[in-house]
Design a protein around this motif. Structure first.
Motif, PDB file in Angstrom:
ATOM      1  N   GLN A  80       0.824  -1.201   0.000  1.00 45.87           N
ATOM      2  CA  GLN A  80       0.000   0.000   0.000  1.00 45.87           C
ATOM      3  C   GLN A  80       0.864   1.258   0.000  1.00 45.87           C
ATOM      4  OE1 GLN A  80      -3.731   0.283  -0.035  1.00 45.87           O
ATOM      5  NE2 GLN A  80      -2.716   2.047  -0.901  1.00 45.87           N
ATOM      6  N   ALA A  81       1.919   1.272   0.806  1.00 50.55           N
ATOM      7  CA  ALA A  81       2.812   2.432   0.860  1.00 50.55           C
ATOM      8  C   ALA A  81       3.463   2.669  -0.502  1.00 50.55           C
ATOM      9  CB  ALA A  81       3.873   2.230   1.944  1.00 50.55           C
ATOM     10  N   LEU A  82       3.903   1.604  -1.164  1.00 50.02           N
ATOM     11  CA  LEU A  82       4.511   1.740  -2.490  1.00 50.02           C
ATOM     12  C   LEU A  82       3.495   2.272  -3.502  1.00 50.02           C
ATOM     13  CD1 LEU A  82       6.598  -1.544  -2.524  1.00 50.02           C
ATOM     14  CD2 LEU A  82       7.526   0.784  -2.575  1.00 50.02           C
ATOM     15  N   SER A  83       2.269   1.811  -3.399  1.00 46.61           N
ATOM     16  CA  SER A  83       1.215   2.280  -4.288  1.00 46.61           C
ATOM     17  C   SER A  83       0.948   3.768  -4.081  1.00 46.61           C
ATOM     18  CB  SER A  83      -0.056   1.466  -4.041  1.00 46.61           C
ATOM     19  OG  SER A  83      -1.114   1.945  -4.823  1.00 46.61           O
ATOM     20  N   TRP A  84       0.872   4.179  -2.835  1.00 46.58           N
ATOM     21  CA  TRP A  84       0.661   5.602  -2.540  1.00 46.58           C
ATOM     22  C   TRP A  84       1.836   6.439  -3.030  1.00 46.58           C
ATOM     23  CZ3 TRP A  84      -1.395   4.025   2.825  1.00 46.58           C
ATOM     24  CH2 TRP A  84      -2.795   3.905   2.789  1.00 46.58           C
ATOM     25  N   MET A  85       3.052   5.935  -2.895  1.00 50.66           N
ATOM     26  CA  MET A  85       4.214   6.673  -3.392  1.00 50.66           C
ATOM     27  C   MET A  85       4.074   6.922  -4.899  1.00 50.66           C
ATOM     28  SD  MET A  85       7.419   5.010  -1.304  1.00 50.66           S
ATOM     29  CE  MET A  85       8.658   5.852  -2.258  1.00 50.66           C
ATOM     30  N   GLU A  86       3.673   5.909  -5.623  1.00 52.38           N
ATOM     31  CA  GLU A  86       3.506   6.052  -7.079  1.00 52.38           C
ATOM     32  C   GLU A  86       2.401   7.053  -7.408  1.00 52.38           C
ATOM     33  OE1 GLU A  86       5.562   4.976  -9.452  1.00 52.38           O
ATOM     34  OE2 GLU A  86       6.724   4.358  -7.708  1.00 52.38           O
ATOM     35  N   GLU A  87       1.272   6.954  -6.719  1.00 54.73           N
ATOM     36  CA  GLU A  87       0.164   7.891  -6.934  1.00 54.73           C
ATOM     37  C   GLU A  87       0.599   9.323  -6.681  1.00 54.73           C
ATOM     38  OE1 GLU A  87      -3.403   7.156  -4.666  1.00 54.73           O
ATOM     39  OE2 GLU A  87      -3.435   5.048  -5.270  1.00 54.73           O
ATOM     40  N   LEU A  88       1.270   9.527  -5.560  1.00 59.30           N
ATOM     41  CA  LEU A  88       1.676  10.869  -5.171  1.00 59.30           C
ATOM     42  C   LEU A  88       2.719  11.440  -6.124  1.00 59.30           C
ATOM     43  CD1 LEU A  88       1.718  10.181  -1.352  1.00 59.30           C
ATOM     44  CD2 LEU A  88       0.289  11.895  -2.494  1.00 59.30           C
ATOM     45  N   LYS A  89       3.588  10.594  -6.638  1.00 60.82           N
ATOM     46  CA  LYS A  89       4.583  11.061  -7.606  1.00 60.82           C
ATOM     47  C   LYS A  89       3.902  11.493  -8.906  1.00 60.82           C
ATOM     48  CE  LYS A  89       8.718   8.782  -5.917  1.00 60.82           C
ATOM     49  NZ  LYS A  89       9.900   7.999  -6.307  1.00 60.82           N
ATOM     50  N   LYS A  90       2.833  10.812  -9.286  1.00 63.78           N
ATOM     51  CA  LYS A  90       2.088  11.200 -10.487  1.00 63.78           C
ATOM     52  C   LYS A  90       1.345  12.523 -10.274  1.00 63.78           C
ATOM     53  CE  LYS A  90       1.464   6.561 -12.297  1.00 63.78           C
ATOM     54  NZ  LYS A  90       0.558   5.421 -12.420  1.00 63.78           N
ATOM     55  N   GLU A  91       0.874  12.742  -9.053  1.00 63.90           N
ATOM     56  CA  GLU A  91       0.120  13.949  -8.731  1.00 63.90           C
ATOM     57  C   GLU A  91       1.015  15.167  -8.548  1.00 63.90           C
ATOM     58  OE1 GLU A  91      -2.330  13.167  -5.305  1.00 63.90           O
ATOM     59  OE2 GLU A  91      -3.228  11.414  -6.256  1.00 63.90           O
ATOM     60  N   ASN A  92       2.230  14.962  -8.077  1.00 65.58           N
ATOM     61  CA  ASN A  92       3.125  16.077  -7.781  1.00 65.58           C
ATOM     62  C   ASN A  92       4.488  15.832  -8.419  1.00 65.58           C
ATOM     63  OD1 ASN A  92       4.868  17.974  -6.636  1.00 65.58           O
ATOM     64  ND2 ASN A  92       3.770  17.982  -4.698  1.00 65.58           N
ATOM     65  N   PRO A  93       4.787  16.528  -9.509  1.00 68.43           N
ATOM     66  CA  PRO A  93       6.046  16.309 -10.223  1.00 68.43           C
ATOM     67  C   PRO A  93       7.300  16.496  -9.356  1.00 68.43           C
ATOM     68  CG  PRO A  93       4.567  17.676 -11.520  1.00 68.43           C
ATOM     69  CD  PRO A  93       3.940  17.501 -10.174  1.00 68.43           C
ATOM     70  N   ALA A  94       7.223  17.311  -8.322  1.00 66.51           N
ATOM     71  CA  ALA A  94       8.386  17.520  -7.447  1.00 66.51           C
ATOM     72  C   ALA A  94       8.799  16.221  -6.761  1.00 66.51           C
ATOM     73  CB  ALA A  94       8.089  18.593  -6.403  1.00 66.51           C
ATOM     74  N   TYR A  95       7.841  15.353  -6.486  1.00 70.13           N
ATOM     75  CA  TYR A  95       8.141  14.085  -5.821  1.00 70.13           C
ATOM     76  C   TYR A  95       8.857  13.108  -6.750  1.00 70.13           C
ATOM     77  CZ  TYR A  95       4.763  15.685  -2.291  1.00 70.13           C
ATOM     78  OH  TYR A  95       4.082  16.400  -1.340  1.00 70.13           O
ATOM     79  N   GLU A  96       8.730  13.310  -8.066  1.00 69.45           N
ATOM     80  CA  GLU A  96       9.410  12.438  -9.028  1.00 69.45           C
ATOM     81  C   GLU A  96      10.923  12.463  -8.838  1.00 69.45           C
ATOM     82  OE1 GLU A  96       8.540  10.220 -11.327  1.00 69.45           O
ATOM     83  OE2 GLU A  96       6.402  10.460 -10.996  1.00 69.45           O
ATOM     84  N   GLU A  97      11.420  13.583  -8.332  1.00 75.83           N
ATOM     85  CA  GLU A  97      12.863  13.751  -8.136  1.00 75.83           C
ATOM     86  C   GLU A  97      13.374  12.974  -6.924  1.00 75.83           C
ATOM     87  OE1 GLU A  97      14.601  15.463 -10.469  1.00 75.83           O
ATOM     88  OE2 GLU A  97      12.633  15.589 -11.440  1.00 75.83           O
TER      89      GLU A  97
END
Length: 90
Positions: free
Chosen positions: A17-34
């Motif tokens: 679940q944590a990994l899934s949320w990380m992926e979702e949040l990275k898609k929602e906020n480009p700053a997290y992609e870094e």
């Protein structure tokens, strides 16, 4: 060793679940992609996991400091990503 670590067990539903949320949040906020986390499965890498002080998974380390241990909510995962983003800007 990387400064941002995530200790998991592949069979752990909280880790999935944590990994899934990380992926979702990275898609929602480009700053997290870094933000990069080295993901360490404690069962597959006990030699690495044994060097760190934690008991539950998922466990997050940001910039070498433990910031969360155990089941996490989406909000907690987002706060971890925010902290890691700020840490990487320093």
């Amino acid at each position: 060793m990387e400064k941002n670590l995530l200790f998991i067990l592949k069979s752990c539903p909280y880790c999935k679940q944590a990994l899934s949320w990380m992926e979702e949040l990275k898609k929602e906020n480009p700053a997290y992609e870094e933000v990069a986390f080295t993901i360490i499965d404690e069962k597959e890498n006990p030699d690495i996991a044994d060097k760190y002080d934690y008991y539950l998974v998922p466990t997050y380390y940001v910039n070498g400091k433990k910031v969360h241990e155990g089941a996490a909510s989406r909000e907690i995962v987002e706060n971890i990503l925010k902290e890691a983003t700020l840490s990487s800007e320093k």
